[in-house]
Scaffold this motif. Sequence first.
Motif, PDB file in Angstrom:
ATOM      1  N   GLU A 184     -14.496  13.148  66.676  1.00  0.00           N
ATOM      2  CA  GLU A 184     -13.846  14.033  65.709  1.00  0.00           C
ATOM      3  C   GLU A 184     -14.870  14.553  64.720  1.00  0.00           C
ATOM      4  O   GLU A 184     -15.811  13.839  64.364  1.00  0.00           O
ATOM      5  CB  GLU A 184     -12.757  13.259  64.930  1.00  0.00           C
ATOM      6  CG  GLU A 184     -12.041  14.093  63.867  1.00  0.00           C
ATOM      7  CD  GLU A 184     -11.165  13.252  62.918  1.00  0.00           C
ATOM      8  OE1 GLU A 184     -10.757  12.148  63.290  1.00  0.00           O
ATOM      9  OE2 GLU A 184     -10.920  13.734  61.794  1.00  0.00           O
ATOM     10  N   GLU A 202     -10.780   9.594  54.017  1.00  0.00           N
ATOM     11  CA  GLU A 202     -11.207  10.663  54.926  1.00  0.00           C
ATOM     12  C   GLU A 202     -10.759  12.028  54.408  1.00  0.00           C
ATOM     13  O   GLU A 202     -11.292  13.051  54.820  1.00  0.00           O
ATOM     14  CB  GLU A 202     -10.695  10.438  56.358  1.00  0.00           C
ATOM     15  CG  GLU A 202      -9.245  10.796  56.568  1.00  0.00           C
ATOM     16  CD  GLU A 202      -8.870  11.000  58.032  1.00  0.00           C
ATOM     17  OE1 GLU A 202      -9.725  11.402  58.820  1.00  0.00           O
ATOM     18  OE2 GLU A 202      -7.705  10.750  58.367  1.00  0.00           O
ATOM     19  N   ALA A 250     -15.962  11.169  63.151  1.00  0.00           N
ATOM     20  CA  ALA A 250     -15.408   9.894  63.600  1.00  0.00           C
ATOM     21  C   ALA A 250     -16.093   9.482  64.886  1.00  0.00           C
ATOM     22  O   ALA A 250     -16.288  10.292  65.788  1.00  0.00           O
ATOM     23  CB  ALA A 250     -13.905   9.990  63.821  1.00  0.00           C
ATOM     24  N   TYR A 260      -9.215  13.336  70.015  1.00  0.00           N
ATOM     25  CA  TYR A 260      -7.812  13.736  70.145  1.00  0.00           C
ATOM     26  C   TYR A 260      -7.705  14.790  71.244  1.00  0.00           C
ATOM     27  O   TYR A 260      -8.266  15.883  71.105  1.00  0.00           O
ATOM     28  CB  TYR A 260      -7.290  14.312  68.825  1.00  0.00           C
ATOM     29  CG  TYR A 260      -7.016  13.256  67.783  1.00  0.00           C
ATOM     30  CD1 TYR A 260      -5.845  12.507  67.846  1.00  0.00           C
ATOM     31  CD2 TYR A 260      -7.916  12.987  66.763  1.00  0.00           C
ATOM     32  CE1 TYR A 260      -5.583  11.528  66.903  1.00  0.00           C
ATOM     33  CE2 TYR A 260      -7.662  12.005  65.817  1.00  0.00           C
ATOM     34  CZ  TYR A 260      -6.496  11.285  65.897  1.00  0.00           C
ATOM     35  OH  TYR A 260      -6.234  10.311  64.964  1.00  0.00           O
ATOM     36  N   HIS A 269     -11.682   4.415  67.037  1.00  0.00           N
ATOM     37  CA  HIS A 269     -11.735   5.722  66.362  1.00  0.00           C
ATOM     38  C   HIS A 269     -11.951   5.403  64.894  1.00  0.00           C
ATOM     39  O   HIS A 269     -11.035   4.955  64.210  1.00  0.00           O
ATOM     40  CB  HIS A 269     -10.443   6.526  66.574  1.00  0.00           C
ATOM     41  CG  HIS A 269     -10.459   7.842  65.837  1.00  0.00           C
ATOM     42  ND1 HIS A 269     -10.779   9.027  66.456  1.00  0.00           N
ATOM     43  CD2 HIS A 269     -10.243   8.136  64.538  1.00  0.00           C
ATOM     44  CE1 HIS A 269     -10.745  10.012  65.556  1.00  0.00           C
ATOM     45  NE2 HIS A 269     -10.406   9.490  64.383  1.00  0.00           N
ATOM     46  N   ASP A 272     -13.424   6.860  61.266  1.00  0.00           N
ATOM     47  CA  ASP A 272     -13.894   8.016  60.494  1.00  0.00           C
ATOM     48  C   ASP A 272     -14.870   7.555  59.430  1.00  0.00           C
ATOM     49  O   ASP A 272     -14.645   6.535  58.785  1.00  0.00           O
ATOM     50  CB  ASP A 272     -12.707   8.665  59.751  1.00  0.00           C
ATOM     51  CG  ASP A 272     -11.657   9.171  60.708  1.00  0.00           C
ATOM     52  OD1 ASP A 272     -11.702  10.344  61.050  1.00  0.00           O
ATOM     53  OD2 ASP A 272     -10.777   8.367  61.105  1.00  0.00           O
TER      54      ASP A 272
HETATM   55 ZN    ZN Z   1     -10.077  10.463  62.448  1.00  0.00          ZN
END
Ligand code: ZN
Length: 422
Positions: free
Chosen positions: A329, A353, A360, A365, A391, A393
Amino acid sequence: MNVMEMTAKTKFADLTFDQKLDRLAEVAVQVGLGLRAGQELIMSAPLEALPLVRRITEHAYKAGALLVTTFYSDDPTVLARFQYAQDASFDYAPTWLHDGIAAGFRSGAARLAIAGTNPALLANQDPTKVARANVAVSKAGKPAMELITRHEINWTIVACATPEWAKLVFPGEPENEAIAKLWEAIFVASRVAVDDPVLEWREHGARLKKRMEMLNAKRFSALHFKGPGTDLTVGLADDHLWAGGGTTAGNGIDCQPNIPTEECFTTPHKDRVDGTVRASKPLSHQGTLIENIAVRFEHGRIVEATATAGEDVLNRLISTDDGARRLGEVALVPHSSPIAQSGVLFWNTLFDENAASHIALGQAYSTCIIGGEKMDTEQLATLGANSSLIHVDWMIGLGEMDVDGVAADGKVEPLMRKGEWV
Ligand code: ZN
Ligand code: ZN
């Protein structure tokens, strides 16, 4: 529009605490979930969130929920496991429970998670055991998690101030003061500290959507981040899609998966990230604060990672699997976001975040790829979307950060200057 909506709402500052809590619950059900009549709701919450759970449950039934089922977690009982459980416990997770939740989602249930557990709960526990327990849960929870990350169902996360979390965010304050301050910070960050939060969210979502549509129209092939300690090129996945301002889930329901949300985000190309990047905020991961992260990427892979505190936790994290060393991400958040302006370090990704542009590590996604929700992992990987059990961030944006969009022909366009949209 019904009569209730037409009468002017009481000013937020004049509300009692219970009424403020009720506003948050209303936003969670109406905006976060967009809960439909006849839908089942599966909720998870810390025990301390009981008053909020009751409010949310009321709103859910008023919205026509078929059944609301809540799973509670309790920090001291989690600690008891780390102190007394046999070794085999840390490679075990109740697959039967996770499968049951996944079956619930598949048969139409919505999901609401209340954040608020003590972020430092496991700080003094054996990090190997913590990592093993997390891997076990990630594996068992994969079928349910995939329905969530693919946005096949409507889901959301909201937060509840709890004593241990509040003391971490506001150290040195008496417990009651700290809790009251954290609640105020949550209400403000979650955009419910206004006269009409549901309307506010409609407008906020529309603004984020406009930004997201602009980014989608540009079809950049990469983003370039430049700031103190950072010179990073993040290639974007082929057929990437920007998201922001809410999601229409696979079941057709509009939801806001995170309350709060301030980000526009998309899928980087897992093999096309190069350069160095320094985190702009500490990363709270499983109870450890990882400070001053600095990382170098080559062809999408982290080849060097340092931190002034929590470096072993960082190294264990990126060694979870091959995808844990790659990006899943990239997100743009202006420095003027209310969370950034509050200056509060929440020790919780849901809030932190949304204070800064971020990247991330780990799972991408699939909804951030055109047609991605119908693709399998291999098809997604061909386009550059990463897969991993994790996952996580971490924040790289700050007031001094410049961000450029790079077109396929190499043309560079300024997107953000000194942390703000151009
Ligand atoms: Zn994220
Ligand atoms: Zn994000």
